[in-house]
Design a protein around this motif. Sequence first.
Motif, PDB file in Angstrom:
ATOM      1  N   LYS A   2      44.028  45.437  39.626  1.00 39.93           N
ATOM      2  CA  LYS A   2      42.624  45.052  39.554  1.00 39.93           C
ATOM      3  C   LYS A   2      42.073  45.039  40.970  1.00 39.93           C
ATOM      4  CE  LYS A   2      43.856  42.401  35.512  1.00 39.93           C
ATOM      5  NZ  LYS A   2      45.013  43.252  35.284  1.00 39.93           N
ATOM      6  N   VAL A   3      40.838  45.505  41.148  1.00 37.68           N
ATOM      7  CA  VAL A   3      40.324  45.723  42.500  1.00 37.68           C
ATOM      8  C   VAL A   3      38.956  45.063  42.673  1.00 37.68           C
ATOM      9  CG1 VAL A   3      39.691  47.427  44.250  1.00 37.68           C
ATOM     10  CG2 VAL A   3      41.545  47.935  42.642  1.00 37.68           C
ATOM     11  N   LEU A   4      38.817  44.372  43.793  1.00 38.26           N
ATOM     12  CA  LEU A   4      37.518  43.893  44.261  1.00 38.26           C
ATOM     13  C   LEU A   4      37.082  44.808  45.397  1.00 38.26           C
ATOM     14  CD1 LEU A   4      35.213  41.777  44.552  1.00 38.26           C
ATOM     15  CD2 LEU A   4      36.704  40.608  46.195  1.00 38.26           C
ATOM     16  N   TYR A   5      35.951  45.468  45.212  1.00 37.44           N
ATOM     17  CA  TYR A   5      35.370  46.328  46.246  1.00 37.44           C
ATOM     18  C   TYR A   5      34.257  45.560  46.940  1.00 37.44           C
ATOM     19  CZ  TYR A   5      37.718  50.108  43.726  1.00 37.44           C
ATOM     20  OH  TYR A   5      38.654  50.909  43.116  1.00 37.44           O
ATOM     21  N   LEU A   6      34.280  45.533  48.256  1.00 36.89           N
ATOM     22  CA  LEU A   6      33.204  44.926  49.040  1.00 36.89           C
ATOM     23  C   LEU A   6      32.389  46.044  49.660  1.00 36.89           C
ATOM     24  CD1 LEU A   6      34.968  41.886  50.763  1.00 36.89           C
ATOM     25  CD2 LEU A   6      33.587  41.911  48.669  1.00 36.89           C
ATOM     26  N   LEU A   7      31.173  46.203  49.170  1.00 38.49           N
ATOM     27  CA  LEU A   7      30.253  47.243  49.641  1.00 38.49           C
ATOM     28  C   LEU A   7      29.423  46.638  50.759  1.00 38.49           C
ATOM     29  CD1 LEU A   7      28.958  50.059  49.257  1.00 38.49           C
ATOM     30  CD2 LEU A   7      27.477  49.026  47.516  1.00 38.49           C
ATOM     31  N   SER A   8      29.618  47.138  51.986  1.00 35.34           N
ATOM     32  CA  SER A   8      29.007  46.483  53.136  1.00 35.34           C
ATOM     33  C   SER A   8      28.486  47.503  54.138  1.00 35.34           C
ATOM     34  CB  SER A   8      30.041  45.578  53.830  1.00 35.34           C
ATOM     35  OG  SER A   8      29.452  44.852  54.885  1.00 35.34           O
ATOM     36  N   ALA A 147      36.669  33.051  39.338  1.00 33.71           N
ATOM     37  CA  ALA A 147      37.527  33.022  38.154  1.00 33.71           C
ATOM     38  C   ALA A 147      38.437  34.244  38.088  1.00 33.71           C
ATOM     39  CB  ALA A 147      36.666  32.928  36.894  1.00 33.71           C
ATOM     40  N   GLY A 148      38.160  35.251  38.905  1.00 29.84           N
ATOM     41  CA  GLY A 148      39.013  36.429  38.989  1.00 29.84           C
ATOM     42  C   GLY A 148      38.733  37.459  37.916  1.00 29.84           C
ATOM     43  N   PRO A 149      39.512  38.537  37.935  1.00 31.81           N
ATOM     44  CA  PRO A 149      39.325  39.598  36.957  1.00 31.81           C
ATOM     45  C   PRO A 149      39.713  39.121  35.561  1.00 31.81           C
ATOM     46  CG  PRO A 149      41.288  40.008  38.285  1.00 31.81           C
ATOM     47  CD  PRO A 149      40.606  38.804  38.872  1.00 31.81           C
ATOM     48  N   CYS A 150      39.189  39.805  34.562  1.00 28.40           N
ATOM     49  CA  CYS A 150      39.508  39.483  33.173  1.00 28.40           C
ATOM     50  C   CYS A 150      39.430  40.769  32.370  1.00 28.40           C
ATOM     51  CB  CYS A 150      38.544  38.425  32.635  1.00 28.40           C
ATOM     52  SG  CYS A 150      36.823  38.965  32.563  1.00 28.40           S
ATOM     53  N   ALA A 151      39.701  40.688  31.091  1.00 32.11           N
ATOM     54  CA  ALA A 151      39.704  41.891  30.256  1.00 32.11           C
ATOM     55  C   ALA A 151      38.318  42.525  30.163  1.00 32.11           C
ATOM     56  CB  ALA A 151      40.222  41.561  28.863  1.00 32.11           C
ATOM     57  N   ALA A 152      37.257  41.749  30.354  1.00 26.03           N
ATOM     58  CA  ALA A 152      35.895  42.293  30.284  1.00 26.03           C
ATOM     59  C   ALA A 152      35.517  43.053  31.552  1.00 26.03           C
ATOM     60  CB  ALA A 152      34.898  41.171  30.024  1.00 26.03           C
ATOM     61  N   TRP A 153      36.046  42.641  32.687  1.00 24.43           N
ATOM     62  CA  TRP A 153      35.806  43.333  33.966  1.00 24.43           C
ATOM     63  C   TRP A 153      37.040  43.165  34.855  1.00 24.43           C
ATOM     64  CZ3 TRP A 153      32.164  39.771  32.099  1.00 24.43           C
ATOM     65  CH2 TRP A 153      32.353  38.457  32.501  1.00 24.43           C
ATOM     66  N   TRP A 176      41.371  37.716  43.705  1.00 20.60           N
ATOM     67  CA  TRP A 176      41.354  39.165  43.532  1.00 20.60           C
ATOM     68  C   TRP A 176      42.398  39.919  44.345  1.00 20.60           C
ATOM     69  CZ3 TRP A 176      38.230  41.792  40.126  1.00 20.60           C
ATOM     70  CH2 TRP A 176      37.219  41.044  39.504  1.00 20.60           C
ATOM     71  N   GLY A 177      43.025  39.273  45.298  1.00 22.70           N
ATOM     72  CA  GLY A 177      43.889  40.003  46.215  1.00 22.70           C
ATOM     73  C   GLY A 177      43.066  40.601  47.339  1.00 22.70           C
ATOM     74  N   GLU A 178      43.686  41.474  48.104  1.00 24.90           N
ATOM     75  CA  GLU A 178      43.011  42.069  49.265  1.00 24.90           C
ATOM     76  C   GLU A 178      41.900  43.010  48.797  1.00 24.90           C
ATOM     77  OE1 GLU A 178      42.176  42.081  53.101  1.00 24.90           O
ATOM     78  OE2 GLU A 178      43.843  40.953  52.230  1.00 24.90           O
ATOM     79  N   PRO A 179      40.655  42.772  49.237  1.00 25.22           N
ATOM     80  CA  PRO A 179      39.555  43.635  48.785  1.00 25.22           C
ATOM     81  C   PRO A 179      39.607  45.019  49.423  1.00 25.22           C
ATOM     82  CG  PRO A 179      38.747  42.015  50.347  1.00 25.22           C
ATOM     83  CD  PRO A 179      40.192  41.683  50.094  1.00 25.22           C
ATOM     84  N   THR A 196      41.441  57.405  38.133  1.00 27.13           N
ATOM     85  CA  THR A 196      42.199  56.935  39.294  1.00 27.13           C
ATOM     86  C   THR A 196      41.821  57.785  40.503  1.00 27.13           C
ATOM     87  OG1 THR A 196      44.036  58.427  38.801  1.00 27.13           O
ATOM     88  CG2 THR A 196      44.152  56.203  37.882  1.00 27.13           C
ATOM     89  N   GLY A 197      42.123  57.265  41.684  1.00 24.50           N
ATOM     90  CA  GLY A 197      41.821  57.996  42.918  1.00 24.50           C
ATOM     91  C   GLY A 197      40.346  57.904  43.289  1.00 24.50           C
ATOM     92  N   TRP A 198      39.835  58.980  43.888  1.00 26.95           N
ATOM     93  CA  TRP A 198      38.449  59.011  44.371  1.00 26.95           C
ATOM     94  C   TRP A 198      37.762  60.235  43.825  1.00 26.95           C
ATOM     95  CZ3 TRP A 198      36.557  55.141  47.573  1.00 26.95           C
ATOM     96  CH2 TRP A 198      37.515  54.227  48.020  1.00 26.95           C
TER      97      TRP A 198
END
Length: 199
Positions: A2-8, A147-153, A176-179, A196-198
């Motif tokens: 599961k991934v948290l992306y920080l758009l900055s 609350a972290g990731p879940c099955a909905a997101w 979330w772990g390391e973003p 998967t990938g980019w």
Amino acid sequence: MKVLYLLSSPQRSGKTRWLQALLTRRDALGVPTYGVLAPGRWASVDGILAKVGIDNLLLPDRTLLSFASPASAGPAGDGGCAQSRRAGLDWDISDSALLHVNDHFEALLARRGELAARPGVMVVDELGPLELARGEGLRSALALLDAGPCAAWEDAVVVVRPALLEAAAEGLRDAWGEPEPLQPGSRVPRRLLGGTGWD
């Protein structure tokens, strides 16, 4: 995974436009996006294109709210902008709009079991000084992310300005772990489009 992306990136560099393009691509694939986008309202002022307001687009239902106006233009919407004025922001953020958006995130969190039937990605545009430095603003968006990731997101994309990037990463790392960092113009991670990938 599961991934948290920080758009900055700095202001007015295309963060919301990047998210809007992502939303368009996800719509074409028939996959939902949850959360909020904050598109600007632009107008010609003395022949110069200027940002004259900020809206909030609530997802997935697409309710559009007037969210903020330049501080020099007076109060936004209902005239109540106490949180943004206490923080000395450049924008007057409507207190009633904040309440509405917070209610939206609370409803998403409460419905996450039901929404798992159509899993999507969570988008928060944006976490700023109200949330990360003062514990105000979109508190329910921050609570949902905490609350972290879940099955909905399973994945989330959060917009944050460079000066607050480390604070956002630190605050959300436990859940979330390391973003993963993103910038406007970045290729879209395929996992945000169901692969998967980019891309």
